[in-house]
Write an enzyme that holds these catalytic residues in place. Structure first.
Site, PDB file in Angstrom:
ATOM      1  N   GLU A 122      42.636  30.939  43.439  1.00 25.32           N
ATOM      2  CA  GLU A 122      41.565  31.498  42.618  1.00 25.32           C
ATOM      3  C   GLU A 122      41.694  30.863  41.236  1.00 25.32           C
ATOM      4  O   GLU A 122      42.780  30.852  40.660  1.00 25.32           O
ATOM      5  CB  GLU A 122      41.725  33.013  42.525  1.00 25.32           C
ATOM      6  CG  GLU A 122      40.643  33.713  41.702  1.00 25.32           C
ATOM      7  CD  GLU A 122      40.900  35.213  41.589  1.00 25.32           C
ATOM      8  OE1 GLU A 122      39.928  35.978  41.640  1.00 25.32           O
ATOM      9  OE2 GLU A 122      42.086  35.619  41.443  1.00 25.32           O
ATOM     10  N   GLU A 214      32.952  38.541  33.900  1.00 27.70           N
ATOM     11  CA  GLU A 214      33.830  39.553  34.480  1.00 27.70           C
ATOM     12  C   GLU A 214      34.127  40.627  33.445  1.00 27.70           C
ATOM     13  O   GLU A 214      34.389  40.323  32.275  1.00 27.70           O
ATOM     14  CB  GLU A 214      35.143  38.929  34.956  1.00 27.70           C
ATOM     15  CG  GLU A 214      36.132  39.957  35.482  1.00 27.70           C
ATOM     16  CD  GLU A 214      37.241  39.359  36.330  1.00 27.70           C
ATOM     17  OE1 GLU A 214      38.072  40.145  36.821  1.00 27.70           O
ATOM     18  OE2 GLU A 214      37.277  38.121  36.500  1.00 27.70           O
TER      19      GLU A 214
END
Length: 228
Positions: A122, A214
């Site tokens: 990620e 985010e």
């Protein structure tokens, strides 16, 4: 011009504080059980761009796809973890242009965000952030000087965490965190990928790659447009 600086020694890696895998549509009925919510993203294609949206607290966030590469996200209540944005699937070494209005209040990132397989990784190229700098909680691996700023390169490890390959996987997170924050510009992802490789951080086969907003137990609003 791109310049690289690498560290010969670093501190121990720790788990990243904000990690959200394949991002959930808030206007859908929330599924039962936290684990199901954490591993059930909303993804698709909108106006020629791949999009991904995920949340573990649907009542605290609204994500909207706009025209072209535009999207917006509003989150509140200092609850939950939310990630949404637009980009491509699969990802690649490309130059990504973006612009918009990003207003976090608390822990939040504006980043190029993606995944690879084999190895499962990620990754974040963080262009702006709120109150928490993710490189402060990870193992420093070096620096890259590009696009008008130094980026700190770091790595952290997630243990038994949700991912694109399942709900309990161990994988690494790669970070490039910009020191001179901005909310518009262009990101040469290939330069970051090369810098990571020279620091011993290997990527696999690309899965999706998006410009993402985010928010983690915070509030804020963002309207962004991505192109490439």
């Amino acid at each position: 011009m791109v310049s690289f600086t690498y560290l010969l020694a670093a501190v121990s890696a720790v788990t990243g504080a904000v990690a959200a895998p394949n991002p959930t549509k808030v206007d859908a009925q929330p599924p039962s059980g936290l684990l199901e919510k954490r591993t059930s993203p909303t993804t698709g294609v909108n106006n020629g761009f791949y999009f991904s949206f995920w949340t573990d607290t649907p009542s605290a966030v609204t994500y909207t796809n706009g025209n072209g590469g535009q999207f917006s996200m509003n989150w509140n209540g200092n609850r939950g973890n939310h990630v949404g944005g637009k980009g491509w699937n699969p990802g690649a070494a490309r130059t990504i242009k973006y612009s918009g209005d990003y207003r976090p209040n608390g822990n939040s990132y504006l980043a190029v965000y993606g995944w690879t397989r084999n190895p499962l990784v990620e990754y974040y190229i963080v262009e702006n952030f709120g109150t928490y700098n993710p490189s402060s909680g990870a193992q420093k691996k070096g620096e890259i000087n590009i696009d008008g700023s130094i980026y700190d390169i770091a790595v952290s490890t997630r243990n038994c965490a949700p991912s694109i390959e399942g709900d309990c996987k161990t994988f690494q997170q790669y970070w490039s965190v910009r020191r001179n924050k901005r909310s518009s510009g262009s990101v040469n992802t290939g330069a970051h990928f090369n810098a990571w490789a020279q620091a011993g951080l290997r990527l696999g086969s690309h899965d999706y790659q998006i410009l993402a907003v985010e928010g983690y137990q915070s509030s804020g609003q963002a309207t962004m447009t991505v192109s490439g």
